[in-house]
Write a protein that holds these residues in place. Structure first.
Motif, PDB file in Angstrom:
ATOM      1  N   PRO A  11       1.081  -1.277  -0.110  1.00 57.43           N
ATOM      2  CA  PRO A  11      -0.126  -0.103   0.082  1.00 57.43           C
ATOM      3  C   PRO A  11       0.782   1.255   0.183  1.00 57.43           C
ATOM      4  N   VAL A  12       0.358   2.158  -0.846  1.00 57.06           N
ATOM      5  CA  VAL A  12       1.282   3.390  -0.902  1.00 57.06           C
ATOM      6  C   VAL A  12       1.579   4.132   0.203  1.00 57.06           C
ATOM      7  N   VAL A  13       0.318   4.290   1.171  1.00 53.65           N
ATOM      8  CA  VAL A  13       0.043   4.621   2.366  1.00 53.65           C
ATOM      9  C   VAL A  13       1.522   4.300   3.426  1.00 53.65           C
ATOM     10  N   ASP A  14       1.742   3.124   3.453  1.00 54.69           N
ATOM     11  CA  ASP A  14       2.822   2.399   4.124  1.00 54.69           C
ATOM     12  C   ASP A  14       4.155   2.960   3.551  1.00 54.69           C
ATOM     13  N   LEU A  15       4.378   2.954   2.323  1.00 53.47           N
ATOM     14  CA  LEU A  15       5.660   3.445   1.732  1.00 53.47           C
ATOM     15  C   LEU A  15       5.960   4.904   2.152  1.00 53.47           C
ATOM     16  N   ILE A  16       4.857   5.783   2.163  1.00 52.68           N
ATOM     17  CA  ILE A  16       4.855   6.993   2.660  1.00 52.68           C
ATOM     18  C   ILE A  16       5.203   7.210   4.217  1.00 52.68           C
ATOM     19  N   ALA A  17       4.341   6.165   4.744  1.00 48.96           N
ATOM     20  CA  ALA A  17       4.814   6.533   6.375  1.00 48.96           C
ATOM     21  C   ALA A  17       6.343   6.153   6.751  1.00 48.96           C
ATOM     22  N   THR A  18       6.934   5.372   6.050  1.00 54.40           N
ATOM     23  CA  THR A  18       8.424   4.803   6.402  1.00 54.40           C
ATOM     24  C   THR A  18       9.304   5.945   5.860  1.00 54.40           C
ATOM     25  N   THR A  19       9.029   6.533   4.466  1.00 60.92           N
ATOM     26  CA  THR A  19       9.851   7.492   3.975  1.00 60.92           C
ATOM     27  C   THR A  19       9.669   9.044   4.372  1.00 60.92           C
ATOM     28  N   LEU A  20       8.434   9.391   4.743  1.00 58.44           N
ATOM     29  CA  LEU A  20       8.250  10.888   4.921  1.00 58.44           C
ATOM     30  C   LEU A  20       9.060  11.280   6.103  1.00 58.44           C
ATOM     31  N   PRO A  21       9.130  10.533   7.357  1.00 59.69           N
ATOM     32  CA  PRO A  21       9.856  11.101   8.565  1.00 59.69           C
ATOM     33  C   PRO A  21      11.257  11.562   8.144  1.00 59.69           C
ATOM     34  N   VAL A  22      11.825  10.747   7.432  1.00 59.27           N
ATOM     35  CA  VAL A  22      13.426  11.167   6.877  1.00 59.27           C
ATOM     36  C   VAL A  22      13.654  12.402   6.441  1.00 59.27           C
TER      37      VAL A  22
END
Lengths: 317, 299
Positions: A86-97
């Motif tokens: 799911p794209v949401v999961d990808l965003i959740a892991t990369t956005l904080p960085v």
């Protein structure tokens, strides 16, 4: 005040809707038929029609748009066509960085920019002013990704002061996290620092020529104290606006900084998606950056009107 | 970095009837040492780009597998060679040409679209709200995101890079022209033209646009370096000019892969970008001072 807020909110809402329409239309311009991609080349026309109906592609365009908006507002950005995550999961892991990197870079830029701006004004006509001006000119002229490459070569590899790449989680290991992000943040912040320095200085010159500063000086207040008490306070308003205006540049800068320092952030996600034609991810990335830009600028404007009551809706342009 | 900076002094630019004249502008430019440096650098950069096919000793894509990683100063290779033995000096010249091409194209786009919209927004209140919303929408898409979108739709290319960079600069151009229009609209000669029954379009074309030209030119010199860095950045990321066509950004991204073997290959393209931008920044600053009739004392 309430009227100003309402007008500003209404304007942002219109911008949001227009931007979402732009993205919606843009996604439909992408080459390749999604139904064909899902069904494969040998699919019969009936199968294709079934998949189209399943995806809602046979619906009127307006209905498709509302489905699109509905999905996004529920946080459903679909799945990556490359990995199926799911794209949401990808965003959740990369956005904080990327958020940590940008926040750190903004802090660096504001501190350095204001400091040099004050120095340039305080020591007008002497070498510190030339130094600060030179820094600003270099900061605006030198591409920061080149600075990044040079920094890796000399500061990280030759001198070994900083790690050349990698990311350490800021929450579980804050100190090491900060250490790993220092070089990228300084590189990302340089251009912004140059812009802030120039504007701080311009605003200070303006303030120092006002009558109330002349009065304060005549009453015996020292030049440095006037600078801090009046000049700095007025320039803070300018700095808030610039940071808002420069967010777009900061986002672009973050993408390339992440590439150079191999940080697993939003920028890497974006580039990987473009080169693998991962359309759901591209759509999500574009939408999120656009939305955050609009929301942050709304926040900046509201903050601005709180800090400076002189500014009302007419001044927003 | 792709940082934009709007012209803060644009409001004072080009005020009519205050002793502005080509002679004064020239004098101011000639006597300003930083501006003069910028002008000379600019001339060198433009000459290098225009004359690239004549000056370049090699075809920029010609490989010499027997002489990779030559150091600068090697006989035959002024700035050395890259991993494929291609002549870095020749590639630099054509890279500068590509940078300026993208820069000029995006400036043209921003001027051609931004100027009329800025005039309309400043002159007719009715247009102002509509154009302001359009500007807000455009601002919400950073140039990199526009470039990502264009690359996804029609593949990365020089043209797409220029379009993305140009579109991103339209809002600032609109803002500058709109500000000028608002200011000039109130002058006596515009009022005079109005009493003579001149149409709005005629007033904009004959009275406002000529007086806003200097602000537009100055803004163009602000856009150029932003676009040049932007092109390098997009090409560096693979979203701009495509290899084997030389671009300073592509040269940097190639050089990063063998940076420990031959650091100079990464240093020259960066200097190239910096010199182009420095030339435009210095020249633009001096031009802004020279065109500003209220400013006679600033160094």
């Amino acid at each position: 005040m309430t009227r100003y807020l309402l007008t500003r909110l209404w304007q942002s809402a219109v911008t949001l809707i227009l931007a979402s329409i732009v993205v919606f239309i843009g996604v439909r311009q992408l080459p390749g038929d999604p139904a064909l991609a899902m069904a494969g080349e040998e699919a019969s026309p009936e199968q294709l029609a079934a998949i189209r109906a399943d995806l809602g592609l046979d619906q009127p365009l307006l209905t498709q748009y509302f489905t699109f908006v509905g999905n996004i507002s529920r946080g459903d950005f679909g799945e990556s066509t490359r990995t199926g995550t799911p794209v949401v999961d990808l965003i959740a892991t990369t956005l904080p960085v990327t958020l940590w990197l940008s926040a750190y870079a903004i802090v660096v830029a504001v501190v350095v920019g204001i400091l040099f701006g004050v120095i340039a004004e305080r020591y007008r006509g002497r070498w510190p002013e030339w130094f600060a001006n030179g820094f600003a000119l270099v900061g605006l002229s030198v591409p920061n990704f080149w600075l990044g490459i040079l920094a890796i070569l000399y500061l990280a590899v030759t001198l070994g002061w900083f790690p050349a790449s990698g990311y350490v989680d800021m929450v579980s290991e804050p100190l090491r996290g900060i250490y790993y992000l220092t070089l990228p943040a300084v590189i990302l912040g340089t251009g912004l620092a140059a812009v802030i320095m120039r504007q701080t200085r311009a605003s200070m010159i303006e303030t120092m020529n006002t009558d109330y500063v002349r009065t304060a000086r005549a009453k015996g207040l020292g030049r440095s104290r006037v600078l801090v008490r009046y000049g700095l306070r007025n320039s803070l308003i300018v700095v808030v606006t610039i940071v808002g205006l420069q967010l777009g540049g900061l986002i672009s800068g973050a993408v390339v900084t992440e590439r150079i320092f191999a940080l697993p952030g939003f920028g890497k996600l974006t580039l990987d998606a473009v080169f693998t034609r991962d359309y759901p991810v591209i759509q999500a990335v574009v939408l999120i950056i656009t939305l955050s830009y609009i929301v942050i600028n709304l926040a900046v404007d509201i903050l601005y009107s709180v800090v400076n009551p002189k500014i009302r809706v007419g001044g927003s342009n | 970095m792709a940082m934009t900076e709007t012209v803060t002094t644009s409001r004072t630019l080009g005020a009519p009837g205050l002793g502005s004249g080509k002679g004064r502008v020239w004098r101011s430019l000639r006597t300003n040492p930083l501006g003069l440096t910028g002008g000379i650098l600019l001339a060198v950069v433009v000459l290098a780009a225009v004359l690239a096919p004549i000056i370049a000793p090699y075809d920029p894509t010609e490989v010499h597998f027997d002489t990779p990683f030559q150091q600068p100063g090697t006989v035959g290779f002024l700035l050395g060679t890259d991993d494929l033995g291609r002549d870095i000096f020749s590639r630099m010249l054509f890279g500068i040409q590509a940078s300026l091409q993208v820069g000029v194209l995006s400036v043209l786009l921003a001027v051609l679209i931004g100027t009329p919209l800025g005039l309309l927004a400043g002159y007719w209140k009715g247009f102002d709200a509509v154009i302001s919303r359009l500007t807000d929408v455009t601002l919400a898409f950073p140039f990199l995101i526009i470039a990502v979108g264009l690359a996804a739709i029609s593949g990365p290319s020089l043209g797409n890079a220029a379009v993305a960079l140009g579109i991103a600069q339209i809002p600032t151009m609109i803002r500058v022209v709109r500000g000028e229009t608002l200011r000039i609209k109130e002058s006596d000669f515009v009022l005079g033209a109005k009493t003579m029954d001149a149409s709005g379009l005629r007033i904009m074309a004959q009275h406002i646009l000529p007086n806003a030209t200097s602000a537009i030119i100055v803004q163009a010199t602000v856009i150029m370096p932003v676009a040049v860095i932007g092109e390098a950045l997009l090409s560096f990321l693979g979203l701009g000019i495509q290899p084997p066509t030389p671009s300073l950004g592509i040269m940097l991204s190639d050089a990063q892969q063998y940076i420990f073997r031959s650091p100079t290959a990464a240093i020259f393209p960066g200097i190239g970008i910096a010199v182009i931008c420095l030339a435009f920044n210095l020249f633009g600053d001096a031009l802004r001072d020279a065109l500003d009739p209220t400013n006679t004392s600033r160094k």
